[in-house]
Design a protein around this motif. Structure first.
Motif, PDB file in Angstrom:
ATOM      1  N   LEU A   1       0.632  -1.080   0.193  1.00 37.70           N
ATOM      2  CA  LEU A   1       0.006  -0.083   0.103  1.00 37.70           C
ATOM      3  C   LEU A   1       0.919   1.228   0.113  1.00 37.70           C
ATOM      4  O   LEU A   1       0.609   2.204  -0.751  1.00 37.70           O
ATOM      5  CB  LEU A   1      -0.890  -0.011   1.239  1.00 37.70           C
ATOM      6  N   GLY A   2       2.030   1.540   0.763  1.00 36.53           N
ATOM      7  CA  GLY A   2       2.721   2.358   0.906  1.00 36.53           C
ATOM      8  C   GLY A   2       3.424   2.505  -0.297  1.00 36.53           C
ATOM      9  O   GLY A   2       3.504   3.718  -0.659  1.00 36.53           O
ATOM     10  N   GLY A   3       4.080   1.638  -0.914  1.00 38.94           N
ATOM     11  CA  GLY A   3       4.539   1.837  -2.237  1.00 38.94           C
ATOM     12  C   GLY A   3       3.507   2.143  -3.442  1.00 38.94           C
ATOM     13  O   GLY A   3       4.207   3.155  -4.276  1.00 38.94           O
ATOM     14  N   VAL A   4       2.456   1.712  -3.509  1.00 36.09           N
ATOM     15  CA  VAL A   4       1.420   2.235  -4.441  1.00 36.09           C
ATOM     16  C   VAL A   4       1.294   3.693  -4.025  1.00 36.09           C
ATOM     17  O   VAL A   4       1.244   4.624  -5.057  1.00 36.09           O
ATOM     18  CB  VAL A   4       0.303   1.378  -4.588  1.00 36.09           C
ATOM     19  N   ALA A   5       1.105   3.968  -2.783  1.00 34.98           N
ATOM     20  CA  ALA A   5       0.747   5.442  -2.552  1.00 34.98           C
ATOM     21  C   ALA A   5       1.872   6.406  -2.818  1.00 34.98           C
ATOM     22  O   ALA A   5       1.475   7.684  -3.249  1.00 34.98           O
ATOM     23  CB  ALA A   5       0.339   5.430  -1.194  1.00 34.98           C
ATOM     24  N   ALA A   6       3.108   5.983  -2.586  1.00 34.72           N
ATOM     25  CA  ALA A   6       4.316   6.727  -2.924  1.00 34.72           C
ATOM     26  C   ALA A   6       4.219   7.142  -4.443  1.00 34.72           C
ATOM     27  O   ALA A   6       4.703   7.998  -4.876  1.00 34.72           O
ATOM     28  CB  ALA A   6       5.484   6.186  -2.443  1.00 34.72           C
ATOM     29  N   ALA A   7       4.125   6.005  -5.214  1.00 38.22           N
ATOM     30  CA  ALA A   7       4.021   6.077  -6.633  1.00 38.22           C
ATOM     31  C   ALA A   7       2.824   7.052  -7.288  1.00 38.22           C
ATOM     32  O   ALA A   7       3.421   7.941  -8.057  1.00 38.22           O
ATOM     33  CB  ALA A   7       3.989   4.764  -7.317  1.00 38.22           C
ATOM     34  N   ILE A   8       1.816   6.884  -6.619  1.00 35.78           N
ATOM     35  CA  ILE A   8       0.833   7.932  -6.933  1.00 35.78           C
ATOM     36  C   ILE A   8       1.190   9.336  -6.936  1.00 35.78           C
ATOM     37  O   ILE A   8       0.847  10.428  -7.375  1.00 35.78           O
ATOM     38  CB  ILE A   8      -0.493   7.452  -6.318  1.00 35.78           C
ATOM     39  N   ARG A   9       1.633   9.606  -5.393  1.00 35.60           N
ATOM     40  CA  ARG A   9       2.045  10.824  -4.953  1.00 35.60           C
ATOM     41  C   ARG A   9       3.210  11.591  -5.765  1.00 35.60           C
ATOM     42  O   ARG A   9       3.065  12.753  -6.131  1.00 35.60           O
ATOM     43  CB  ARG A   9       2.539  10.837  -3.581  1.00 35.60           C
ATOM     44  N   SER A  10       4.025  10.914  -6.112  1.00 33.01           N
ATOM     45  CA  SER A  10       5.215  11.440  -6.930  1.00 33.01           C
ATOM     46  C   SER A  10       5.154  11.124  -8.318  1.00 33.01           C
ATOM     47  O   SER A  10       5.956  11.734  -9.157  1.00 33.01           O
ATOM     48  CB  SER A  10       6.465  10.573  -6.538  1.00 33.01           C
ATOM     49  N   GLY A  11       3.953  10.667  -8.771  1.00 32.48           N
ATOM     50  CA  GLY A  11       3.759  10.765 -10.176  1.00 32.48           C
ATOM     51  C   GLY A  11       4.731   9.695 -10.907  1.00 32.48           C
ATOM     52  O   GLY A  11       5.429  10.049 -12.128  1.00 32.48           O
ATOM     53  N   GLU A  12       4.763   8.498 -10.326  1.00 30.26           N
ATOM     54  CA  GLU A  12       6.066   7.529 -10.983  1.00 30.26           C
ATOM     55  C   GLU A  12       5.457   6.213 -11.438  1.00 30.26           C
ATOM     56  O   GLU A  12       4.509   5.806 -10.719  1.00 30.26           O
ATOM     57  CB  GLU A  12       6.970   7.322  -9.798  1.00 30.26           C
ATOM     58  N   ARG A  13       5.925   5.776 -12.457  1.00 30.24           N
ATOM     59  CA  ARG A  13       5.073   4.561 -13.070  1.00 30.24           C
ATOM     60  C   ARG A  13       5.590   3.568 -12.500  1.00 30.24           C
ATOM     61  O   ARG A  13       6.593   3.516 -11.629  1.00 30.24           O
ATOM     62  CB  ARG A  13       5.824   4.526 -14.675  1.00 30.24           C
ATOM     63  N   LEU A  14       4.764   2.447 -12.466  1.00 35.02           N
ATOM     64  CA  LEU A  14       4.641   1.467 -11.290  1.00 35.02           C
ATOM     65  C   LEU A  14       4.647   0.201 -12.325  1.00 35.02           C
ATOM     66  O   LEU A  14       3.753  -0.030 -13.188  1.00 35.02           O
ATOM     67  CB  LEU A  14       3.566   1.530 -10.208  1.00 35.02           C
ATOM     68  N   ARG A  15       5.804  -0.776 -11.971  1.00 33.30           N
ATOM     69  CA  ARG A  15       5.830  -2.173 -12.426  1.00 33.30           C
ATOM     70  C   ARG A  15       5.441  -3.203 -11.316  1.00 33.30           C
ATOM     71  O   ARG A  15       5.904  -2.969 -10.421  1.00 33.30           O
ATOM     72  CB  ARG A  15       6.909  -2.459 -12.963  1.00 33.30           C
ATOM     73  N   PHE A  16       4.688  -4.017 -11.702  1.00 36.57           N
ATOM     74  CA  PHE A  16       4.411  -5.129 -10.541  1.00 36.57           C
ATOM     75  C   PHE A  16       3.816  -6.518 -11.610  1.00 36.57           C
ATOM     76  O   PHE A  16       3.250  -6.470 -12.378  1.00 36.57           O
ATOM     77  CB  PHE A  16       3.246  -4.741  -9.749  1.00 36.57           C
ATOM     78  N   ARG A  17       4.072  -7.564 -10.470  1.00 45.04           N
ATOM     79  CA  ARG A  17       3.315  -8.684 -11.097  1.00 45.04           C
ATOM     80  C   ARG A  17       1.966  -8.721 -10.540  1.00 45.04           C
ATOM     81  O   ARG A  17       1.758  -8.544  -9.377  1.00 45.04           O
ATOM     82  CB  ARG A  17       4.155 -10.078 -10.411  1.00 45.04           C
ATOM     83  N   TYR A  18       1.043  -9.238 -11.137  1.00 51.38           N
ATOM     84  CA  TYR A  18      -0.365  -9.249 -10.830  1.00 51.38           C
ATOM     85  C   TYR A  18      -1.091 -10.463 -11.035  1.00 51.38           C
ATOM     86  O   TYR A  18      -0.706 -11.270 -11.882  1.00 51.38           O
ATOM     87  CB  TYR A  18      -1.086  -8.281 -11.668  1.00 51.38           C
TER      88      TYR A  18
ATOM     89  N   PHE B   1      -6.991  -3.003 -10.084  1.00 56.53           N
ATOM     90  CA  PHE B   1      -6.238  -4.336  -9.683  1.00 56.53           C
ATOM     91  C   PHE B   1      -6.644  -4.211  -8.197  1.00 56.53           C
ATOM     92  O   PHE B   1      -6.408  -3.018  -7.395  1.00 56.53           O
ATOM     93  CB  PHE B   1      -4.654  -3.889  -9.664  1.00 56.53           C
ATOM     94  N   ARG B   2      -6.578  -5.431  -7.447  1.00 54.63           N
ATOM     95  CA  ARG B   2      -6.717  -5.693  -6.191  1.00 54.63           C
ATOM     96  C   ARG B   2      -5.479  -5.502  -5.644  1.00 54.63           C
ATOM     97  O   ARG B   2      -4.417  -6.255  -5.988  1.00 54.63           O
ATOM     98  CB  ARG B   2      -7.225  -7.290  -5.832  1.00 54.63           C
ATOM     99  N   VAL B   3      -5.144  -4.707  -4.508  1.00 55.74           N
ATOM    100  CA  VAL B   3      -3.738  -4.587  -3.941  1.00 55.74           C
ATOM    101  C   VAL B   3      -3.266  -5.696  -3.407  1.00 55.74           C
ATOM    102  O   VAL B   3      -1.867  -6.131  -3.347  1.00 55.74           O
ATOM    103  CB  VAL B   3      -3.736  -3.300  -3.228  1.00 55.74           C
ATOM    104  N   ASP B   4      -4.223  -6.614  -2.685  1.00 56.95           N
ATOM    105  CA  ASP B   4      -3.544  -7.918  -2.002  1.00 56.95           C
ATOM    106  C   ASP B   4      -3.007  -8.538  -3.225  1.00 56.95           C
ATOM    107  O   ASP B   4      -2.555  -9.843  -2.643  1.00 56.95           O
ATOM    108  CB  ASP B   4      -4.583  -8.451  -1.277  1.00 56.95           C
ATOM    109  N   ARG B   5      -3.025  -8.581  -4.639  1.00 57.68           N
ATOM    110  CA  ARG B   5      -2.748  -9.471  -5.616  1.00 57.68           C
ATOM    111  C   ARG B   5      -1.557  -8.879  -6.362  1.00 57.68           C
ATOM    112  O   ARG B   5      -1.117  -9.645  -7.176  1.00 57.68           O
ATOM    113  CB  ARG B   5      -3.894  -9.968  -6.612  1.00 57.68           C
ATOM    114  N   ILE B   6      -1.341  -7.708  -5.821  1.00 60.00           N
ATOM    115  CA  ILE B   6       0.101  -6.938  -6.307  1.00 60.00           C
ATOM    116  C   ILE B   6       1.267  -7.366  -5.751  1.00 60.00           C
ATOM    117  O   ILE B   6       1.645  -7.483  -4.607  1.00 60.00           O
ATOM    118  CB  ILE B   6      -0.067  -5.604  -6.274  1.00 60.00           C
ATOM    119  N   ALA B   7       2.501  -7.680  -6.417  1.00 58.57           N
ATOM    120  CA  ALA B   7       3.836  -7.916  -6.037  1.00 58.57           C
ATOM    121  C   ALA B   7       4.603  -6.825  -6.811  1.00 58.57           C
ATOM    122  O   ALA B   7       4.868  -7.114  -8.061  1.00 58.57           O
ATOM    123  CB  ALA B   7       4.354  -9.275  -6.576  1.00 58.57           C
ATOM    124  N   LEU B   8       4.970  -5.891  -5.967  1.00 55.00           N
ATOM    125  CA  LEU B   8       5.738  -4.729  -6.539  1.00 55.00           C
ATOM    126  C   LEU B   8       7.317  -5.223  -6.923  1.00 55.00           C
ATOM    127  O   LEU B   8       7.964  -6.157  -6.454  1.00 55.00           O
ATOM    128  CB  LEU B   8       5.887  -3.707  -5.430  1.00 55.00           C
TER     129      LEU B   8
END
Length: 331
Positions: free
Chosen positions: A141-158, A197-204
């Protein structure tokens, strides 16, 4: 002096809002010149706030982690206590989880490494008695929130609901909490479309460092999009019901962003869904209005079971099976 102090607080809030700012953007938001921005940044530094400058024509500022906590009227122990409290609030169901998560991300951004280690040690050493709903992964959650706040693209396994895994490259837009679950609304760069995306299924994966300009989408559209995508993708059971109440009254009382249509005078039509029709029936019953099930045999059967349970509760004794009629005795 009051105007300057208020502007410094506004500048600090902007620096905490996202990772990088140009001098021009800050000047425009504050309604001052870039020279005044430079002066105010110097004042923040003198107060202990670690503001870094980036050189060049497009240079700007960012708020970085320092070697000591800036003067936030918090000592080290208080800062750790606040971080732990925010982490607990982000896992709870008090209606302020996203606010707590955002505040935690801001705090950890300027928290020195030795304090972050203390917070992490408490998290790792703490167990929570499990309840009916799983706790969210605070690190994700914190990693996703930080990416949203800083406007940074996010890669993850889903991992999809059927177990299939895929690699995603996204522009994260908004976190949405619905019930006990968290969802991410993001622009999928490979599929060129909005995805939920369900956050509990995300692997950053490690941060990309690539920035993007956020796409404009109204807040109510965010909720409608998430509800529509989540309902289609994850509800095992769906039903269409008529609620004998005006649409505006239903919208005001329903604690979910469902689309409500007028079905006649003081009648509302809406599509509902759930993985558990019995829980759905109980939730609808708690609305306090008469309801008709137009489509959805599973929900209709759940209402029958709920009605039988209420009848047994009213009598105060479990319902007994009727005894078979006795055969007449011969004389």
């Amino acid at each position: 002096m009051l105007e300057t102090s208020a502007r410094l607080l506004q500048l600090l809030s902007l620096l905490q809002l996202r990772r990088d700012w140009t001098s021009g953007d800050l000047a425009e938001r504050l309604g001052v010149s870039t020279r005044t921005v430079r002066t105010d940044v110097g004042k923040l530094r003198s107060l202990g706030y670690p503001v870094e400058a980036r050189p060049g024509v497009a240079g700007g500022y960012r708020l970085a982690a320092g070697t000591a906590m800036p003067p936030l009227v918090l000592d080290d122990d208080e800062a750790v206590a606040v971080a732990i409290g925010l982490a607990a609030a982000a896992r709870g169901a008090l209606g302020a989880e996203e606010t707590a998560l955002t505040a935690l991300a801001k705090l950890e951004q300027v928290m020195p490494a030795h304090l972050r280690r203390r917070v992490e040690a408490v998290r790792e050493a703490t167990s929570v008695v499990p309840g009916g709903d799983p706790a969210p992964d605070l690190e994700v959650l914190g990693g996703v929130a930080a990416a949203i706040r800083s406007g940074e693209r996010l890669r993850f396994r889903y991992a999809a609901h059927d177990g299939a895994e895929s690699s995603r490259h996204t522009e994260p837009h908004r976190l949405v909490r619905w019930g006990s679950r968290w969802y991410l609304l993001a622009w999928d760069l490979d599929r060129v479309d909005w995805r939920v995306f369900r956050v509990d299924r995300i692997a950053l994966r490690p941060p990309t460092g690539a920035r993007f300009r956020p796409r404009v989408i109204p807040e109510d559209a965010v909720l409608r999009h998430v509800v529509a995508r989540v309902g289609r993708a994850t509800w095992r059971y769906r039903a269409t019901i008529l609620v004998h109440a005006a649409p505006e009254d239903v919208v005001a009382k329903v604690d979910s962003p469902l689309e409500v249509e007028a079905g006649g005078p003081d009648v509302s039509r809406l599509e509902v869904g759930s993985d558990d029709p019995d829980r759905l029936a109980l939730w609808i019953a708690q609305l306090g209005w008469d309801v008709e099930v137009l489509e959805g045999p599973e929900l209709a059967a759940a209402f029958d079971r709920l009605a039988a349970r209420f009848r047994r509760a009213a009598r105060g004794t479990p319902e007994q099976e009727p005894e078979p009629a006795s055969a007449p005795t011969s004389r």
